[in-house]
Design a protein around this motif. Structure first.
Motif, PDB file in Angstrom:
ATOM      1  N   ASN A   1      -8.644  -6.671  -5.009  1.00 33.48           N
ATOM      2  CA  ASN A   1      -9.708  -5.857  -4.512  1.00 33.48           C
ATOM      3  C   ASN A   1     -10.035  -4.483  -5.069  1.00 33.48           C
ATOM      4  O   ASN A   1      -9.150  -3.633  -5.298  1.00 33.48           O
ATOM      5  CB  ASN A   1      -9.689  -5.880  -2.820  1.00 33.48           C
TER       6      ASN A   1
ATOM      7  N   ASN B   1     -13.232  -7.713   4.071  1.00 34.39           N
ATOM      8  CA  ASN B   1     -12.375  -7.558   5.171  1.00 34.39           C
ATOM      9  C   ASN B   1     -12.582  -6.607   6.319  1.00 34.39           C
ATOM     10  O   ASN B   1     -12.972  -5.259   6.033  1.00 34.39           O
ATOM     11  CB  ASN B   1     -10.825  -7.085   4.596  1.00 34.39           C
TER      12      ASN B   1
ATOM     13  N   THR C   1       0.446 -10.978   7.124  1.00 34.98           N
ATOM     14  CA  THR C   1       1.453 -10.537   7.949  1.00 34.98           C
ATOM     15  C   THR C   1       0.626 -10.277   9.536  1.00 34.98           C
ATOM     16  O   THR C   1       1.294  -9.950  10.454  1.00 34.98           O
ATOM     17  CB  THR C   1       1.893  -9.140   7.829  1.00 34.98           C
ATOM     18  N   THR C   2      -0.779 -10.753   9.619  1.00 30.35           N
ATOM     19  CA  THR C   2      -1.203 -10.704  10.726  1.00 30.35           C
ATOM     20  C   THR C   2      -2.108 -11.876  11.238  1.00 30.35           C
ATOM     21  O   THR C   2      -1.969 -12.734  10.574  1.00 30.35           O
ATOM     22  CB  THR C   2      -2.527  -9.564  10.771  1.00 30.35           C
TER      23      THR C   2
HETATM   24  C1  DTB Z   1      -8.257 -10.299   0.981  1.00 31.78           C
HETATM   25  O1  DTB Z   1      -9.342  -9.760   0.669  1.00 31.78           O
HETATM   26  N1  DTB Z   1      -7.815 -10.591   2.274  1.00 31.78           N
HETATM   27  C2  DTB Z   1      -6.537 -11.194   2.342  1.00 31.78           C
HETATM   28  C3  DTB Z   1      -6.387 -11.584   0.923  1.00 31.78           C
HETATM   29  N2  DTB Z   1      -7.653 -11.047   0.151  1.00 31.78           N
HETATM   30  C4  DTB Z   1      -5.182 -11.382   0.105  1.00 31.78           C
HETATM   31  C5  DTB Z   1      -5.634 -10.377   2.850  1.00 31.78           C
HETATM   32  C6  DTB Z   1      -5.815  -9.977   4.192  1.00 31.78           C
HETATM   33  C7  DTB Z   1      -4.566  -9.218   5.058  1.00 31.78           C
HETATM   34  C8  DTB Z   1      -4.934  -9.002   6.173  1.00 31.78           C
HETATM   35  C9  DTB Z   1      -3.651  -8.171   6.825  1.00 31.78           C
HETATM   36  C10 DTB Z   1      -2.377  -8.822   6.758  1.00 31.78           C
HETATM   37  O2  DTB Z   1      -2.312  -9.877   7.334  1.00 31.78           O
HETATM   38  O3  DTB Z   1      -1.329  -8.183   6.243  1.00 31.78           O
END
Ligand code: DTB
Ligand code: SAM
Ligand code: SF4
Length: 331
Positions: free
Chosen positions: A163, A232, A302-303
């Motif tokens: 990203n 996101n 992680t969420t």
């Molecule tokens: C993206 O744009 N969003 C995803 C993926 N690519 C890798 C990751 C989201 C992570 C949200 C926070 C987490 O779960 O740690």
């Protein structure tokens, strides 16, 4: 009507968008913007279809980068424990479960600054195993060299997620351990290796509308638009510098989706992180405005994410279904 807004969007991909034009789209009356985005959406896609991806964190935490939103940076106290790279068999087993749950693409994420050549054989084994299940494969492993990108492609990787995160003017407020140009270089390596790109960013990090337009302007003027474009909504993480950011208003989030759809008409726009704290109605507005992909499964990296029953209920009530068409072609 603002001089920078064309009265009709043809839906044909353009790579010559100006920042002023992108900003002007954000300024349209809400209903006009969403209507135009919905029109463009129908030029390239069936608007009742959603592409379904599922994430797995194959190496969590302990990351040397300082991305101010991230639970996995070793610079911040977030309570996320660092793990080693998972074994390929365990990853493939998780992918099989994801497929049984309805996922079409499996995305493997690692909390790395960059891929190390010593890890490539194990990562290649994961990719090959996941692909053999009949899933599309995606990985997000940090920066890549052109050689590494070719190696991942040879292993069977379809998509690479990397990203830009935010507009170039706000970028330094978010991360200082790698540059915008570093990210563009990795994207170039991915494209040149013949893989599809997954590239987007995050809203809700304290950026302005101009910064959000700046991100979409960058994406729309890349040599090829991203094949997948994740938007996101920040998952606020206690202990990170951006954990206390003021959330972006839902209508502004929909505007971001709608402008993404108009400036990158052939990209599969993902309503990515953040659905856990969005109403069904807000998600439906995002789909109306051109979002046509989500992450499925109760966990992102992680969420949390909505669980299977919740999403099945939403799709049923909206009469939407998994995407049946093939992978979109780079525009
Ligand atoms: C993206 O744009 N969003 C995803 C993926 N690519 C890798 C990751 C989201 C992570 C949200 C926070 C987490 O779960 O740690
Ligand atoms: N370490 C690799 C990298 O950064 O290139 C790959 C994993 S990283 C977690 C992938 C992307 O997830 C980030 O670029 C960011 O856009 C998104 N992301 C990470 N944490 C997030 C959060 N708390 N909320 C929303 N999006 C997030
Ligand atoms: Fe590391 Fe990726 Fe998190 Fe940045 S977003 S700290 S590179 S895991």
């Amino acid at each position: 009507m603002n001089a920078h807004v064309r009265p009709v969007d043809s839906g044909q991909p353009r790579h010559d968008w100006t920042l002023a034009e992108v900003e002007a789209l954000f300024e349209l009356p809400f209903t006009e913007l969403v209507f135009r985005a919905a029109q463009v959406h129908r030029v390239w896609f069936d608007p009742t279809e959603l592409q379904l991806s599922q994430l797995l964190s194959v190496k969590t935490g302990g990351c040397p980068e300082n991305c101010g939103y991230c639970s996995q940076s070793q610079s911040f106290q977030t309570g996320v424990a660092a793990t080693r790279l998972m074994e390929a068999q365990a990853v493939i087993a998780a992918a099989a479960e994801a497929k049984a749950g309805g996922a079409q693409r499996f995305c493997m994420g690692a909390a790395w600054r960059d891929l190390k050549d010593r890890d490539l054989p194990k990562v290649a084994a994961m990719i090959a195993g996941v692909k053999a299940l009949g899933l599309e494969t995606c990985a997000t492993l940090g920066m890549l060299t052109p050689d590494q990108a070719r190696g991942l492609k040879a292993a069977g990787l379809d998509y690479y997620n990397h990203n830009l995160d935010t507009g170039p003017e706000y970028y330094d407020q978010v991360v200082t351990t790698r540059t915008y140009q570093d990210r563009l270089d990795t994207l170039a390596a991915v494209r040149e290796a013949g893989m599809s790109t997954c590239c987007g960013g995050i809203v809700g990090m304290g950026e302005t509308r101009r910064d959000r337009a700046g991100l979409l302007h960058q994406l729309a003027t890349l040599p090829a638009h991203p094949d997948s474009l994740p938007v996101n909504d920040l998952m606020p993480i206690a202990g990170t510098p951006l954990g206390g950011s003021t959330p972006v208003d839902g209508l502004e989030f929909v505007r971001m989706i709608a402008v993404a759809r108009i400036v990158c008409p052939r990209s599969v726009v993902r309503l990515s992180a953040g659905r856990e704290h969005m109403s069904r109605e807000l998600q439906a507005l995002c789909f109306l405005a051109g979002a046509n992909s989500i992450f499925v499964g109760a966990r992102l990296l992680t969420t949390a994410n909505p669980d299977k029953d919740t999403d099945e209920g939403l799709l049923a009530d909206l009469k939407m279904r998994p995407m049946t068409m093939g992978v979109s072609q780079p525009a």
